[in-house]
Write an enzyme that holds these catalytic residues in place. Structure first.
Site, PDB file in Angstrom:
ATOM      1  N   SER A 128       0.810  -1.220   0.000  1.00 17.74           N
ATOM      2  CA  SER A 128       0.000   0.000   0.000  1.00 17.74           C
ATOM      3  C   SER A 128       0.841   1.266   0.000  1.00 17.74           C
ATOM      4  O   SER A 128       1.874   1.344   0.669  1.00 17.74           O
ATOM      5  CB  SER A 128      -0.884   0.001   1.246  1.00 17.74           C
ATOM      6  N   GLU A 130       0.122   3.710   1.615  1.00 19.51           N
ATOM      7  CA  GLU A 130       0.139   4.207   3.000  1.00 19.51           C
ATOM      8  C   GLU A 130       1.481   3.911   3.673  1.00 19.51           C
ATOM      9  O   GLU A 130       1.840   4.563   4.653  1.00 19.51           O
ATOM     10  CB  GLU A 130      -1.000   3.593   3.798  1.00 19.51           C
ATOM     11  N   TYR A 152      -2.341   0.421  10.480  1.00 19.47           N
ATOM     12  CA  TYR A 152      -2.578  -0.246   9.192  1.00 19.47           C
ATOM     13  C   TYR A 152      -1.307  -0.241   8.352  1.00 19.47           C
ATOM     14  O   TYR A 152      -0.892  -1.271   7.808  1.00 19.47           O
ATOM     15  CB  TYR A 152      -3.712   0.467   8.445  1.00 19.47           C
TER      16      TYR A 152
HETATM   17  P1  GDP Z   1      -6.637   6.163   2.993  1.00 17.79           P
HETATM   18  O1  GDP Z   1      -5.728   7.037   2.201  1.00 17.79           O
HETATM   19  O2  GDP Z   1      -6.404   4.711   2.780  1.00 17.79           O
HETATM   20  O3  GDP Z   1      -6.687   6.506   4.435  1.00 17.79           O
HETATM   21  O4  GDP Z   1      -8.115   6.401   2.336  1.00 17.79           O
HETATM   22  P2  GDP Z   1      -9.386   7.218   2.866  1.00 17.79           P
HETATM   23  O5  GDP Z   1     -10.293   7.319   1.700  1.00 17.79           O
HETATM   24  O6  GDP Z   1      -9.951   6.587   4.103  1.00 17.79           O
HETATM   25  O7  GDP Z   1      -8.835   8.656   3.286  1.00 17.79           O
HETATM   26  C1  GDP Z   1      -8.186   9.500   2.364  1.00 17.79           C
HETATM   27  C2  GDP Z   1      -7.930  10.859   2.988  1.00 17.79           C
HETATM   28  O8  GDP Z   1      -9.175  11.546   3.156  1.00 17.79           O
HETATM   29  C3  GDP Z   1      -7.271  10.810   4.371  1.00 17.79           C
HETATM   30  O9  GDP Z   1      -6.251  11.780   4.404  1.00 17.79           O
HETATM   31  C4  GDP Z   1      -8.403  11.208   5.305  1.00 17.79           C
HETATM   32  O10 GDP Z   1      -7.957  11.875   6.503  1.00 17.79           O
HETATM   33  C5  GDP Z   1      -9.175  12.171   4.435  1.00 17.79           C
HETATM   34  N1  GDP Z   1     -10.558  12.371   4.895  1.00 17.79           N
HETATM   35  C6  GDP Z   1     -11.158  13.564   5.148  1.00 17.79           C
HETATM   36  N2  GDP Z   1     -12.415  13.383   5.578  1.00 17.79           N
HETATM   37  C7  GDP Z   1     -12.634  12.030   5.598  1.00 17.79           C
HETATM   38  C8  GDP Z   1     -13.760  11.223   5.963  1.00 17.79           C
HETATM   39  O11 GDP Z   1     -14.810  11.698   6.364  1.00 17.79           O
HETATM   40  N3  GDP Z   1     -13.603   9.859   5.822  1.00 17.79           N
HETATM   41  C9  GDP Z   1     -12.439   9.306   5.374  1.00 17.79           C
HETATM   42  N4  GDP Z   1     -12.346   7.973   5.239  1.00 17.79           N
HETATM   43  N5  GDP Z   1     -11.360  10.051   5.047  1.00 17.79           N
HETATM   44  C10 GDP Z   1     -11.453  11.391   5.160  1.00 17.79           C
END
Ligand code: GDP
Length: 326
Positions: A128, A130, A152
């Site tokens: 990933s 990440e 994670y």
């Molecule tokens: P990730 O990159 O695997 O963590 O995928 P996500 O789709 O969960 O999150 C992507 C980015 O969107 C991260 O930087 C989150 O902090 C940001 N983010 C902002 N608001 C939200 C929210 O309401 N839900 C999620 N999941 N992410 C959010």
């Protein structure tokens, strides 16, 4: 004879698209599924893609080595794709140990089962972006040092290095795809793209008034899952196993991604988005942007779907789903 594949996490977004791709190529596709007594097998993504009955479901659990060993013995796969994980970053702070067991140790159970039962099978490990976390280079490639920022990401890094180690120690044909964020109408609604497209569709249909988000200044390199599963398959067709970054090379803020979704249905995000501090994470990955040059050069792979095309496809799918449910 048809090639055989075993996919862990076959009921998830990537598992479903990969199963579809492999079935179209004539593979016999087996899927390891963690069956729950009350709900049975949740195959709604497979059905959405029209392949509901086509995947041969095997009961198993990534935490149970014997179940994976039996799945490999019974399916005798040419290719094993380990896509199963606790994959939601935010949850990984609430369940760090479970995330470590499933996402980290679970991958080693798959590697062990392959080594013991079918060492000539080719293995794909879902690494990933990440893992880059607090980025050490402006654009991240296979050579960029890792700096994970969540339980994670730490678990994924362990699985990544164990896969490299099994390649070097035992000669397994095991490849790691370092995939940047990849989305689709089949993305879980806890992830931000799908949360936004589902929220926009609800607001458009009068089912909701606002959309609560956390850090909308975060930037991600978002591609389409349908494109990305093709990269997984290509890695396993190479003579030599390796690590590959799979990305679009373009990074966009959550704010701008959100704007694409709202404007597609003629709404103004500023009138509906509410920032909720509870949705900020204990440690954030501010920006990710991948360099897919190696995948292009060696695999002939490139992303084909723009963020705008993908987000509008997702909004339209959510509108259709909500209308059908009404
Ligand atoms: P990730 O990159 O695997 O963590 O995928 P996500 O789709 O969960 O999150 C992507 C980015 O969107 C991260 O930087 C989150 O902090 C940001 N983010 C902002 N608001 C939200 C929210 O309401 N839900 C999620 N999941 N992410 C959010």
């Amino acid at each position: 004879m048809a090639k055989r594949a075993l996919i862990t996490g076959v009921t998830g977004q990537d598992g479903a698209y990969l199963a579809q791709l492999l079935l179209n190529k004539g593979y016999e596709v087996h899927g390891l599924v963690r069956r729950s007594s009350h709900a049975g097998v949740d195959d709604h993504r497979l059905r959405w893609l029209g392949i509901g009955g086509a995947v041969r479901i095997i009961d198993g659990n990534l935490l149970d080595l014997s179940s994976i060993a039996r799945a490999i013995q019974n399916s005798a796969p040419d290719e094993v794709y380990n896509l199963a994980a606790q994959s939601f970053v935010a949850t990984s702070w609430q369940q760090p140990l479970l995330t470590g067991e499933i996402t980290g140790l679970g991958a080693v159970n798959v590697l062990e089962a392959v080594r013991l039962m079918k060492p000539d099978a080719r293995v794909y490990q879902a690494s990933s972006s990440e893992m880059f976390g607090r980025i050490q280079e402006a654009v991240q490639s296979e050579a960029t040092p890792f700096y994970p920022r969540s339980p994670y990401a730490v678990a994924k890094l362990y699985a990544h290095w164990m896969t490299v180690n099994y390649r070097e120690s035992f000669g397994l044909h095991a490849s790691c795809g370092i995939l940047f964020n990849h989305e689709s109408p089949l993305r879980g609604s806890e992830f931000v793209t799908r949360k936004v497209t589902d929220g926009v569709a609800r607001i458009k249909l009068g089912l909701a008034g606002e959309l609560r988000l956390g850090n909308i200044d975060a930037k991600r390199d978002w591609g389409h899952a349908r494109d990305y599963v093709d990269a997984m398959w290509r890695m396993l067709q190479e003579d030599e196993p390796d690590n590959y970054v799979i990305a679009t090379g373009r990074s966009v803020t959550v704010r701008d991604m959100c704007r694409v979704a709202f404007e597609h249905v003629g709404l103004d995000p500023d009138a509906h988005v509410v920032i909720d501090p509870a949705l900020f994470r204990p440690a954030e990955v501010d920006v990710l942007i991948g360099d897919p040059a190696k995948a292009k050069r060696k695999l002939g792979w490139a992303a084909t779907t723009s963020l705008e095309e993908m987000i509008t496809e997702m909004v339209d799918a959510d509108l259709a789903r909500l209308k059908a449910a009404a």
